[in-house]
Design a protein around this motif. Structure first.
Motif, PDB file in Angstrom:
ATOM      1  N   LEU A  66      40.336  37.931  35.855  1.00  0.00           N
ATOM      2  CA  LEU A  66      41.456  37.081  36.160  1.00  0.00           C
ATOM      3  C   LEU A  66      42.117  37.836  37.286  1.00  0.00           C
ATOM      4  CD1 LEU A  66      42.962  35.837  32.743  1.00  0.00           C
ATOM      5  CD2 LEU A  66      41.939  34.268  34.682  1.00  0.00           C
ATOM      6  N   VAL A  67      42.184  38.927  37.128  1.00  0.00           N
ATOM      7  CA  VAL A  67      42.993  39.668  38.443  1.00  0.00           C
ATOM      8  C   VAL A  67      42.023  39.615  39.666  1.00  0.00           C
ATOM      9  CG1 VAL A  67      43.686  42.047  39.251  1.00  0.00           C
ATOM     10  CG2 VAL A  67      44.016  41.612  36.590  1.00  0.00           C
ATOM     11  N   ARG A  68      40.784  40.153  39.532  1.00  0.00           N
ATOM     12  CA  ARG A  68      39.846  40.156  40.826  1.00  0.00           C
ATOM     13  C   ARG A  68      39.708  38.618  41.482  1.00  0.00           C
ATOM     14  NH1 ARG A  68      35.107  42.396  42.822  1.00  0.00           N
ATOM     15  NH2 ARG A  68      33.854  40.866  43.836  1.00  0.00           N
ATOM     16  N   ASP A  69      39.693  37.511  40.641  1.00  0.00           N
ATOM     17  CA  ASP A  69      39.534  36.320  41.174  1.00  0.00           C
ATOM     18  C   ASP A  69      40.684  35.636  41.347  1.00  0.00           C
ATOM     19  OD1 ASP A  69      36.619  36.546  41.098  1.00  0.00           O
ATOM     20  OD2 ASP A  69      36.401  34.572  39.933  1.00  0.00           O
ATOM     21  N   TRP A  70      41.792  35.492  40.809  1.00  0.00           N
ATOM     22  CA  TRP A  70      43.067  34.570  40.710  1.00  0.00           C
ATOM     23  C   TRP A  70      44.298  35.341  40.945  1.00  0.00           C
ATOM     24  CZ3 TRP A  70      41.701  29.882  42.060  1.00  0.00           C
ATOM     25  CH2 TRP A  70      40.441  29.525  41.639  1.00  0.00           C
ATOM     26  N   SER A  71      44.303  36.568  41.591  1.00  0.00           N
ATOM     27  CA  SER A  71      45.531  37.299  41.587  1.00  0.00           C
ATOM     28  C   SER A  71      45.772  37.721  42.867  1.00  0.00           C
ATOM     29  CB  SER A  71      45.921  38.365  40.312  1.00  0.00           C
ATOM     30  OG  SER A  71      45.375  39.328  41.065  1.00  0.00           O
ATOM     31  N   GLU A  72      47.068  38.132  43.270  1.00  0.00           N
ATOM     32  CA  GLU A  72      47.282  38.609  44.573  1.00  0.00           C
ATOM     33  C   GLU A  72      46.929  40.268  44.655  1.00  0.00           C
ATOM     34  OE1 GLU A  72      51.431  38.319  45.600  1.00  0.00           O
ATOM     35  OE2 GLU A  72      51.179  36.128  45.985  1.00  0.00           O
ATOM     36  N   ALA A  73      46.983  40.733  43.340  1.00  0.00           N
ATOM     37  CA  ALA A  73      46.480  42.111  42.904  1.00  0.00           C
ATOM     38  C   ALA A  73      45.153  42.111  43.325  1.00  0.00           C
ATOM     39  CB  ALA A  73      46.907  42.656  41.726  1.00  0.00           C
ATOM     40  N   GLY A  74      44.275  41.098  43.364  1.00  0.00           N
ATOM     41  CA  GLY A  74      42.784  41.170  43.546  1.00  0.00           C
ATOM     42  C   GLY A  74      42.267  40.997  45.034  1.00  0.00           C
ATOM     43  N   ILE A  75      43.315  40.662  45.879  1.00  0.00           N
ATOM     44  CA  ILE A  75      42.886  40.391  47.090  1.00  0.00           C
ATOM     45  C   ILE A  75      41.947  41.266  47.732  1.00  0.00           C
ATOM     46  CG2 ILE A  75      43.819  39.892  49.566  1.00  0.00           C
ATOM     47  CD1 ILE A  75      46.166  38.252  48.141  1.00  0.00           C
ATOM     48  N   GLU A  76      42.220  42.491  47.884  1.00  0.00           N
ATOM     49  CA  GLU A  76      41.504  43.562  48.682  1.00  0.00           C
ATOM     50  C   GLU A  76      40.161  43.592  48.129  1.00  0.00           C
ATOM     51  OE1 GLU A  76      41.904  48.281  49.757  1.00  0.00           O
ATOM     52  OE2 GLU A  76      43.549  47.043  48.807  1.00  0.00           O
ATOM     53  N   GLU A  77      39.964  43.638  46.639  1.00  0.00           N
ATOM     54  CA  GLU A  77      38.574  43.700  46.171  1.00  0.00           C
ATOM     55  C   GLU A  77      37.861  42.470  46.545  1.00  0.00           C
ATOM     56  OE1 GLU A  77      37.636  45.892  42.112  1.00  0.00           O
ATOM     57  OE2 GLU A  77      37.600  43.673  41.585  1.00  0.00           O
ATOM     58  N   ARG A  78      38.525  41.489  46.303  1.00  0.00           N
ATOM     59  CA  ARG A  78      37.784  39.895  46.358  1.00  0.00           C
ATOM     60  C   ARG A  78      37.263  39.778  47.691  1.00  0.00           C
ATOM     61  NH1 ARG A  78      41.742  37.485  44.096  1.00  0.00           N
ATOM     62  NH2 ARG A  78      42.712  36.208  46.028  1.00  0.00           N
ATOM     63  N   SER A  79      38.389  40.072  48.667  1.00  0.00           N
ATOM     64  CA  SER A  79      37.912  39.785  50.017  1.00  0.00           C
ATOM     65  C   SER A  79      36.862  40.678  50.707  1.00  0.00           C
ATOM     66  CB  SER A  79      39.194  40.044  51.018  1.00  0.00           C
ATOM     67  OG  SER A  79      40.169  39.191  50.713  1.00  0.00           O
ATOM     68  N   ALA A  80      36.740  41.965  50.154  1.00  0.00           N
ATOM     69  CA  ALA A  80      35.598  42.862  50.481  1.00  0.00           C
ATOM     70  C   ALA A  80      34.268  42.218  50.298  1.00  0.00           C
ATOM     71  CB  ALA A  80      35.728  43.959  49.929  1.00  0.00           C
ATOM     72  N   CYS A  81      34.271  41.360  49.346  1.00  0.00           N
ATOM     73  CA  CYS A  81      33.117  40.676  49.067  1.00  0.00           C
ATOM     74  C   CYS A  81      32.947  39.000  49.605  1.00  0.00           C
ATOM     75  CB  CYS A  81      32.675  40.465  47.393  1.00  0.00           C
ATOM     76  SG  CYS A  81      32.725  42.025  46.673  1.00  0.00           S
ATOM     77  N   ASN A  82      33.984  38.505  49.027  1.00  0.00           N
ATOM     78  CA  ASN A  82      33.951  36.821  49.411  1.00  0.00           C
ATOM     79  C   ASN A  82      34.099  36.464  50.848  1.00  0.00           C
ATOM     80  OD1 ASN A  82      33.777  36.826  46.689  1.00  0.00           O
ATOM     81  ND2 ASN A  82      35.657  35.606  45.998  1.00  0.00           N
ATOM     82  N   LYS A  83      34.801  37.235  51.589  1.00  0.00           N
ATOM     83  CA  LYS A  83      35.252  37.010  52.828  1.00  0.00           C
ATOM     84  C   LYS A  83      33.925  36.832  53.678  1.00  0.00           C
ATOM     85  CE  LYS A  83      38.777  37.352  56.372  1.00  0.00           C
ATOM     86  NZ  LYS A  83      37.878  37.365  57.553  1.00  0.00           N
ATOM     87  N   LYS A  84      33.110  37.956  53.634  1.00  0.00           N
ATOM     88  CA  LYS A  84      31.952  38.013  54.145  1.00  0.00           C
ATOM     89  C   LYS A  84      31.060  36.566  54.077  1.00  0.00           C
ATOM     90  CE  LYS A  84      30.092  41.213  56.031  1.00  0.00           C
ATOM     91  NZ  LYS A  84      30.062  41.529  57.289  1.00  0.00           N
ATOM     92  N   ILE A  85      31.145  36.188  52.855  1.00  0.00           N
ATOM     93  CA  ILE A  85      30.152  34.893  52.728  1.00  0.00           C
ATOM     94  C   ILE A  85      30.966  33.679  53.347  1.00  0.00           C
ATOM     95  CG2 ILE A  85      29.462  33.438  51.024  1.00  0.00           C
ATOM     96  CD1 ILE A  85      29.027  35.894  49.286  1.00  0.00           C
ATOM     97  N   THR A  86      32.319  33.627  53.342  1.00  0.00           N
ATOM     98  CA  THR A  86      33.110  32.314  53.651  1.00  0.00           C
ATOM     99  C   THR A  86      33.111  32.452  55.148  1.00  0.00           C
ATOM    100  OG1 THR A  86      35.121  33.510  53.321  1.00  0.00           O
ATOM    101  CG2 THR A  86      34.138  32.219  51.544  1.00  0.00           C
TER     102      THR A  86
END
Length: 371
Positions: A127-147
């Motif tokens: 929930l932290v990784r996918d749906w919180s502000e606290a997870g933005i850095e970790e999430r963006s390192a992966c998802n942003k390359k794709i989007t």
């Protein structure tokens, strides 16, 4: 917008499979139901051991906050259990086209084990990784390359007619973000733990940061401070219901290989986006073959992740573990052209950034085109 979670026709169990399906369904529900009891038992064992220590040791530990820390952990379990109860509320109707009635039965086959409880705890960190502000850095390192790549490949005005499949969707954030960009998007997930939790987030969370969890309370090692272990995280950081009502976004439950090898999915997708998924197979060639099969001619496969190989060295499981160079050759042999590639992308997964122990991956990113 309500997000449907369906079991595709290929995965709807036959009569002979219904019993096994029902037992598994109930076992996962029971794991969520005993979360509080299990967690408090863990803390109780630590309290019992503390009380057996020499008095001078107890005094030193309590003076420096260890006793009060254990009490704070109990309160944190209550906080997390509130979210668990929300997840449980709609479980009987989580699938649009299949109903399992949870009965709370005592069948030994439905009793959760330690691995099941770890999966419940993992959902809280997810929930932290996918749906919180606290997870933005970790999430963006992966998802942003794709989007970012999707934004380059497809013009905004054409996206409504383009289908993107996200296997191993977890709690659905990458698939949601892709749908938010205007694409028709389906996430696919096998784990009922993830599906139950994503159903709660996608369909029941309507106000930004309206829920809170303390996701790291089960990590007893490598904490600099008590506050790091007790950290509170609010979610969701966006309203999952903000998608337009006519936007085609869904979650499909089931094994990727079994669902998407059906005839109806052949040459059906304009893009397949995989993030931390490719290494979840017993046989990675199966995944590559299925991805190639579901893509339309000229379709794209965008991937980012490591090669952890989840079934490697797991008792009772079979697995092959080819190197990336080998995998890359197989991808090309299937008829893909690798258009873009990048190595050594530093990524993490469900990490507490304050922990003294940090795992990181030098992930590989590529975009391949089906010729």
């Amino acid at each position: 917008m309500s997000v449907a979670t369906e079991i595709p026709r290929a995965e709807v169990p036959e009569v002979k499979e219904e019993e096994a399906e029902r037992l598994h369904f109930q076992k996962v529900i029971n794991a969520f139901r005993i979360y509080k009891k299990h967690s408090l038992n863990v803390i109780q064992r630590k309290e019992n051991y503390l009380n057996q220590l020499p008095q001078e040791h107890q005094k030193l530990l309590k003076k420096n906050g260890y006793g009060s820390m254990l009490n704070d952990l109990k309160s944190a379990v209550d906080v997390n259990n509130e979210i668990v109860q929300h997840i449980l509320k709609d479980i009987d109707n989580v699938f649009d086209n299949l109903t399992h009635q949870s009965k709370g039965e005592k069948d030994k086959r439905t009793m959760p084990n330690g691995a099941d409880m770890e999966k419940v705890q993992s959902c809280l960190k997810q929930l932290v990784r996918d749906w919180s502000e606290a997870g933005i850095e970790e999430r963006s390192a992966c998802n942003k390359k794709i989007t970012d790549k999707l934004a380059v490949l497809f013009k905004e005005e054409e996206r409504e007619s383009k289908k993107v499949l996200v296997p191993g969707a977890g709690l659905g954030r990458l698939a949601f973000d892709i749908a938010q960009m205007g694409f028709e998007c389906q996430g696919n997930e096998f784990s009922l733990f993830m599906l139950f939790t994503s159903n709660f987030v996608l369909n029941k969370c309507t106000t930004i940061n309206s829920f809170k969890i303390q996701p790291y309370i089960h990590n007893f090692c490598n904490n600099i401070s008590d506050e790091d272990q007790l950290k509170t995280v609010h979610f969701p950081d966006v309203d999952p219901n903000q998608l337009p009502e006519d936007r085609k976004f869904s979650m499909a439950a089931g094994d990727f290989l079994e669902v998407y090898n059906e005839a109806e999915y052949v040459s059906s997708q304009d893009c397949v986006a995989t993030c931390f998924f490719m290494d979840c197979a017993h046989n990675i060639v199966d995944f590559i073959q299925t991805i190639h099969k579901v893509l339309k001619p000229g379709g794209y496969w965008i991937n980012l992740g490591p090669l952890l190989y989840h079934f490697s060295d797991m008792p009772g499981e079979t697995s092959i573990e080819p190197s990336y160079d080998c995998v890359r050759g197989i991808i090309k042999d299937f008829g893909f052209e690798i258009m873009e590639e990048e190595k050594d992308i530093m990524t993490t997964y469900d990490q507490n950034p304050a922990s003294m122990l940090q795992y990181s991956y030098k992930s590989v990113y590529f975009c391949a085109k089906k010729m």
